[in-house]
Design an enzyme around this catalytic site. Structure first.
Site, PDB file in Angstrom:
ATOM      1  N   ARG A  61       0.809  -1.239   0.000  1.00  0.00           N
ATOM      2  CA  ARG A  61       0.000   0.000   0.000  1.00  0.00           C
ATOM      3  C   ARG A  61       0.838   1.284   0.000  1.00  0.00           C
ATOM      4  NH1 ARG A  61      -3.021  -2.997   3.675  1.00  0.00           N
ATOM      5  NH2 ARG A  61      -4.814  -3.966   2.651  1.00  0.00           N
ATOM      6  N   LYS A 115       1.088  10.940 -11.692  1.00  0.00           N
ATOM      7  CA  LYS A 115       0.274   9.907 -12.353  1.00  0.00           C
ATOM      8  C   LYS A 115       1.140   8.677 -12.596  1.00  0.00           C
ATOM      9  CE  LYS A 115      -3.193  12.397 -15.052  1.00  0.00           C
ATOM     10  NZ  LYS A 115      -3.684  12.658 -16.412  1.00  0.00           N
ATOM     11  N   GLU A 140       6.033  17.763 -26.321  1.00  0.00           N
ATOM     12  CA  GLU A 140       5.460  18.146 -25.029  1.00  0.00           C
ATOM     13  C   GLU A 140       5.991  19.516 -24.598  1.00  0.00           C
ATOM     14  OE1 GLU A 140       3.036  16.370 -23.819  1.00  0.00           O
ATOM     15  OE2 GLU A 140       3.327  14.521 -24.944  1.00  0.00           O
ATOM     16  N   LYS A 187       3.978  22.723 -15.436  1.00  0.00           N
ATOM     17  CA  LYS A 187       3.248  21.534 -14.988  1.00  0.00           C
ATOM     18  C   LYS A 187       3.001  21.611 -13.481  1.00  0.00           C
ATOM     19  CE  LYS A 187       2.428  16.698 -15.432  1.00  0.00           C
ATOM     20  NZ  LYS A 187       2.700  15.415 -16.035  1.00  0.00           N
ATOM     21  N   GLU A 239      -6.900  16.004 -11.779  1.00  0.00           N
ATOM     22  CA  GLU A 239      -7.539  16.267 -13.075  1.00  0.00           C
ATOM     23  C   GLU A 239      -9.052  16.322 -12.991  1.00  0.00           C
ATOM     24  OE1 GLU A 239      -5.509  14.506 -16.440  1.00  0.00           O
ATOM     25  OE2 GLU A 239      -7.300  14.773 -17.666  1.00  0.00           O
ATOM     26  N   ARG A 270      -6.299  20.562 -15.009  1.00  0.00           N
ATOM     27  CA  ARG A 270      -5.164  19.727 -15.430  1.00  0.00           C
ATOM     28  C   ARG A 270      -5.372  19.193 -16.846  1.00  0.00           C
ATOM     29  NH1 ARG A 270      -1.671  15.343 -11.807  1.00  0.00           N
ATOM     30  NH2 ARG A 270      -0.408  14.600 -13.522  1.00  0.00           N
ATOM     31  N   ASN A 322      -3.483  18.059 -21.727  1.00  0.00           N
ATOM     32  CA  ASN A 322      -3.772  17.115 -22.816  1.00  0.00           C
ATOM     33  C   ASN A 322      -3.917  17.834 -24.159  1.00  0.00           C
ATOM     34  OD1 ASN A 322      -3.839  14.989 -20.991  1.00  0.00           O
ATOM     35  ND2 ASN A 322      -6.000  15.366 -20.520  1.00  0.00           N
ATOM     36  N   HIS A 332      -3.769  16.028 -27.434  1.00  0.00           N
ATOM     37  CA  HIS A 332      -3.794  14.597 -27.134  1.00  0.00           C
ATOM     38  C   HIS A 332      -5.107  13.918 -27.538  1.00  0.00           C
ATOM     39  CE1 HIS A 332      -0.158  15.688 -25.063  1.00  0.00           C
ATOM     40  NE2 HIS A 332       0.061  14.456 -24.654  1.00  0.00           N
ATOM     41  N   HIS A 355      -4.011  10.823 -29.452  1.00  0.00           N
ATOM     42  CA  HIS A 355      -4.250   9.430 -29.063  1.00  0.00           C
ATOM     43  C   HIS A 355      -5.006   8.689 -30.159  1.00  0.00           C
ATOM     44  CE1 HIS A 355      -3.674  10.264 -24.506  1.00  0.00           C
ATOM     45  NE2 HIS A 355      -2.549   9.913 -25.097  1.00  0.00           N
ATOM     46  N   HIS A 415       4.757   8.755 -30.173  1.00  0.00           N
ATOM     47  CA  HIS A 415       3.793   9.516 -29.384  1.00  0.00           C
ATOM     48  C   HIS A 415       3.933  11.019 -29.679  1.00  0.00           C
ATOM     49  CE1 HIS A 415       1.260  10.577 -26.014  1.00  0.00           C
ATOM     50  NE2 HIS A 415       2.216  11.340 -25.522  1.00  0.00           N
TER      51      HIS A 415
HETATM   52  N1  LIG Z   1       2.632   9.713 -15.951  1.00  0.00           N
HETATM   53  C1  LIG Z   1       2.496  10.718 -16.782  1.00  0.00           C
HETATM   54  O1  LIG Z   1       2.012  11.797 -16.415  1.00  0.00           O
HETATM   55  C2  LIG Z   1       2.941  10.543 -18.207  1.00  0.00           C
HETATM   56  C3  LIG Z   1       2.971  11.657 -19.052  1.00  0.00           C
HETATM   57  C4  LIG Z   1       3.435  11.488 -20.355  1.00  0.00           C
HETATM   58  C5  LIG Z   1       3.830  10.237 -20.802  1.00  0.00           C
HETATM   59  N2  LIG Z   1       3.785   9.165 -19.951  1.00  0.00           N
HETATM   60  C6  LIG Z   1       4.212   7.832 -20.395  1.00  0.00           C
HETATM   61  O2  LIG Z   1       5.599   7.887 -20.699  1.00  0.00           O
HETATM   62  C7  LIG Z   1       5.895   6.801 -21.582  1.00  0.00           C
HETATM   63  C8  LIG Z   1       6.863   7.245 -22.645  1.00  0.00           C
HETATM   64  O3  LIG Z   1       8.054   7.702 -22.032  1.00  0.00           O
HETATM   65  P1  LIG Z   1       9.401   7.939 -22.843  1.00  0.00           P
HETATM   66  O4  LIG Z   1       9.107   8.672 -24.080  1.00  0.00           O
HETATM   67  O5  LIG Z   1      10.374   8.503 -21.885  1.00  0.00           O
HETATM   68  O6  LIG Z   1       9.792   6.467 -23.338  1.00  0.00           O
HETATM   69  P2  LIG Z   1      10.714   5.329 -22.726  1.00  0.00           P
HETATM   70  O7  LIG Z   1      10.703   5.331 -21.267  1.00  0.00           O
HETATM   71  O8  LIG Z   1      10.307   4.075 -23.406  1.00  0.00           O
HETATM   72  O9  LIG Z   1      12.168   5.732 -23.237  1.00  0.00           O
HETATM   73  C9  LIG Z   1      12.426   5.780 -24.614  1.00  0.00           C
HETATM   74  C10 LIG Z   1      13.670   4.965 -24.984  1.00  0.00           C
HETATM   75  O10 LIG Z   1      14.816   5.704 -24.624  1.00  0.00           O
HETATM   76  C11 LIG Z   1      15.720   4.880 -23.877  1.00  0.00           C
HETATM   77  N3  LIG Z   1      16.415   5.796 -22.987  1.00  0.00           N
HETATM   78  C12 LIG Z   1      15.939   6.377 -21.880  1.00  0.00           C
HETATM   79  N4  LIG Z   1      16.818   7.269 -21.420  1.00  0.00           N
HETATM   80  C13 LIG Z   1      17.880   7.240 -22.234  1.00  0.00           C
HETATM   81  C14 LIG Z   1      19.099   7.942 -22.292  1.00  0.00           C
HETATM   82  N5  LIG Z   1      19.373   8.921 -21.437  1.00  0.00           N
HETATM   83  N6  LIG Z   1      19.983   7.642 -23.258  1.00  0.00           N
HETATM   84  C15 LIG Z   1      19.690   6.689 -24.169  1.00  0.00           C
HETATM   85  N7  LIG Z   1      18.540   6.008 -24.197  1.00  0.00           N
HETATM   86  C16 LIG Z   1      17.649   6.281 -23.241  1.00  0.00           C
HETATM   87  C17 LIG Z   1      14.832   3.890 -23.203  1.00  0.00           C
HETATM   88  O11 LIG Z   1      15.557   2.754 -22.855  1.00  0.00           O
HETATM   89  C18 LIG Z   1      13.792   3.635 -24.291  1.00  0.00           C
HETATM   90  O12 LIG Z   1      14.272   2.718 -25.219  1.00  0.00           O
HETATM   91  C19 LIG Z   1       4.567   6.317 -22.144  1.00  0.00           C
HETATM   92  O13 LIG Z   1       4.264   5.071 -21.593  1.00  0.00           O
HETATM   93  C20 LIG Z   1       3.566   7.361 -21.654  1.00  0.00           C
HETATM   94  O14 LIG Z   1       2.285   6.811 -21.430  1.00  0.00           O
HETATM   95  C21 LIG Z   1       3.341   9.308 -18.665  1.00  0.00           C
END
Ligand SMILES: NC(=O)c1ccc[n+]([C@@H]2O[C@H](COP(=O)([O-])OP(=O)(O)OC[C@H]3O[C@@H](n4cnc5c(N)ncnc54)[C@H](O)[C@@H]3O)[C@@H](O)[C@H]2O)c1
Length: 522
Positions: free
Chosen positions: A288, A310, A352, A390, A400, A404, A408, A411, A415, A428
């Site tokens: 938890r 989130k 973003e 943010k 949200e 908030r 989006n 988005h 999406h 994305h």
């Molecule tokens: N929680 C939230 O508020 C929120 C907001 C936006 C997106 N997201 C989520 O984030 C995810 C996407 O995140 P992302 O774009 O960071 O993708 P990711 O975490 O998959 O990273 C992208 C790639 O880059 C590589 N990588 C990471 N750091 C690196 C570095 N410094 N050098 C070399 N390679 C590196 C990773 O291994 C991966 O292959 C999605 O699942 C999305 O839903 C969440």
């Protein structure tokens, strides 16, 4: 460029000098520049020339200053009367120093050096100008009963600006219902950060969740945690979106249970949004809730995913369908890690960044073509500005229930574009870029914004290497919207009413949507 406007006596010169000092920028007072240029004081100019002559000169001076490198500019009290000056300020951070007439009166008395104050009807002039100041400014700061330093603090806060520490690190505070935490943005933070984050005093162990290919970074974080006396266990998961699943979460639960992890322990994510979403979900649900720190290594993670609490995993039926809100104890954004990020991942994250530019902080749009290998300091400033936007929005609407939603922007289209083109076939960030372009066309179709702002969208997104045109099928998008978790008797859009002015929950007719998509084809 920060331009201060306000009535005479509002403190533009004093505040402007202090603000420029704090930010390490030049200070320009347009009245002083005019005085130097003509070799007379403003009072002497008014005594010997017409006001029209003075305004013409003022317009030229302002136009020159706005085309020069970054500065803090104090604008003469009547400069907004000129339509060209007024229009030139649309894309600049304009701050109104809002001072009551009573305070102005007390400050100026019978100041003969202010020709329009000493003669005529100052109250009518005050009322007349107030309207223009309010309309042109992005931020209004009350100066009554505040010291110049307090006014400067309010400006820095309101414009999402910060003054880096001696080592260049910037700190942004995220406030939430359960307290607050810092987001540190800078370079070389991986081994120094534990000193700056309030870790649980009772923690004995840290579970570090990362990818195998990020060992250079997780190794540095591991050493930093060992150095403060924690026993560190590294849990590596496969790369990619597919790891954000209940199955991988379940493997992590198993590993935590095998080590008898307790609520006193700490989970640290080292990676991008996939890692922070998954580690956050595990940290919020195992026993938890465990304490959590994100060490974010992607641009998207630093400006978005790691901040705001989130967490989530995907189901076969859709992305992020299972999740929680779980705020970390701190977020570390070491921008030097972005130097190894593949170019396409950086570009995807820029969508973003530009989103924050469109919805809240237009000055971010100037970062569109930034290069992490060449512009480390600017990347740091850019990331911290995004985090500030943010943090402010999340601080006002953590779960949200309203505002908030503006995060989006782009988005709703984005999406649906990801779904209709098949996950994995479009990044994305690319989908969000197309989504923001579609939102700009839709806002224009609805008469909310002019063509100039649509053009700004296209220019900024293209400068960042993101797409702006596509042939999109409304029927296919509508099908995706119907199945989306945010569908409410029809899709709802975040649109702009002007630069930095986002509205959410906007409906659109089929005709408006078709026209917006037609304009996307270019
Ligand atoms: N929680 C939230 O508020 C929120 C907001 C936006 C997106 N997201 C989520 O984030 C995810 C996407 O995140 P992302 O774009 O960071 O993708 P990711 O975490 O998959 O990273 C992208 C790639 O880059 C590589 N990588 C990471 N750091 C690196 C570095 N410094 N050098 C070399 N390679 C590196 C990773 O291994 C991966 O292959 C999605 O699942 C999305 O839903 C969440």
């Amino acid at each position: 460029m920060i331009v201060l406007v306000g009535f005479m006596g509002s403190g533009k010169s004093t505040v402007g000098r202090l603000l420029a000092d704090r930010l390490g920028l030049r200070f320009v007072d347009t009245d002083e520049t005019i005085e130097e240029r003509v070799g007379k004081t403003v009072a002497e100019v008014f005594a010997t020339e017409t006001e029209q002559w003075f305004r013409q000169l003022e317009r030229d001076v302002v136009a020159e200053v706005l085309n020069e490198p970054d500065a803090v500019v104090a604008l003469g009290g009547g400069a907004l009367g000129d339509p060209a000056t007024y229009a030139a300020l649309e894309w600049v951070d304009v701050v109104h120093l809002d001072t009551s007439f009573a305070t102005v009166h007390a400050r100026l008395g019978n100041d003969a050096a202010r020709p329009l104050w000493a003669k005529g009807d100052p109250r009518s002039l005050y009322e007349e100008r107030l309207h223009a100041y309010r309309e042109v400014s992005r931020l209004s700061v009350t100066t009554d009963n505040r010291t110049p330093e307090e006014v400067v603090d309010a400006i820095l806060d309101g414009l999402h600006l910060d003054v880096p520490g001696a080592d260049g690190t910037r700190e942004v505070t995220v406030r939430h219902s359960g307290g607050a935490y810092p987001v540190l943005v800078g370079t070389d933070l991986l081994s120094s950060w534990p000193a700056a984050i309030a870790l649980p005093a009772s923690a004995e162990r840290a579970f570090l969740i990362s990818h195998r290919n990020l060992r250079a970074y997780s190794g540095a974080v591991r050493s930093a945690l060992s150095a403060i006396g924690l026993t560190v266990r590294v849990l590596e998961i496969p790369e990619g979106e597919r790891s954000k699943s209940l199955a991988v979460a379940s493997e992590l639960y198993g590993a935590l249970a095998a080590d008898a992890a307790s609520r006193h322990d700490l989970i640290v994510s080292v990676g991008g949004g996939v890692i922070s979403d998954l580690a956050g979900y595990v940290a919020s649900t195992y026993v938890r809730g465990l304490s959590l720190v994100h060490v974010s290594t992607t641009l998207l993670g630093q400006v978005d995913a790691a901040v705001g609490g989130k967490t989530g995993v995907n189901l076969e039926a859709g992305k992020n369908l299972v999740g929680t809100f779980h705020q970390p104890r701190g977020v570390i954004c070491d921008v030097s890690t972005l130097e190894t990020l593949p170019r396409e991942e950086f570009v995807s994250g820029m969508a973003e960044v530009l989103k924050y530019g469109f919805i809240s902080d237009p000055s971010l749009l100037a970062s569109a073509g930034i290069d992490p290998l060449k512009d480390g300091r600017s990347v740091s400033e850019m990331v911290s500005r995004c985090v500030r936007v943010k943090a402010q929005i999340v601080g006002r609407d953590e779960r949200e229930s309203g505002e908030r939603a503006v995060l989006n922007y782009g988005h709703t289209f984005g999406h649906a574009i990801e779904v209709t083109s098949g996950y994995g076939s479009i990044r994305h960030g690319e989908a969000v870029a197309l989504g923001m372009m579609a939102a700009a066309h839709l806002a224009h179709v609805q008469g909310r914004i002019g063509q100039d702002l649509v053009t700004v969208h296209r220019g900024s997104l293209e400068a960042a290497g993101l797409p702006t045109a596509a042939r999109l099928d409304l029927d296919a998008l509508s099908d995706a919207w119907r199945r989306d978790k945010k569908y409410e008797h029809g899709p709802r859009f975040v649109l702009l009413d002007g630069p930095g002015k986002a509205v959410y929950g906007v409906e659109a007719s089929e005709e408006e949507l078709r026209e917006a998509l037609r304009r996307m084809e270019r």
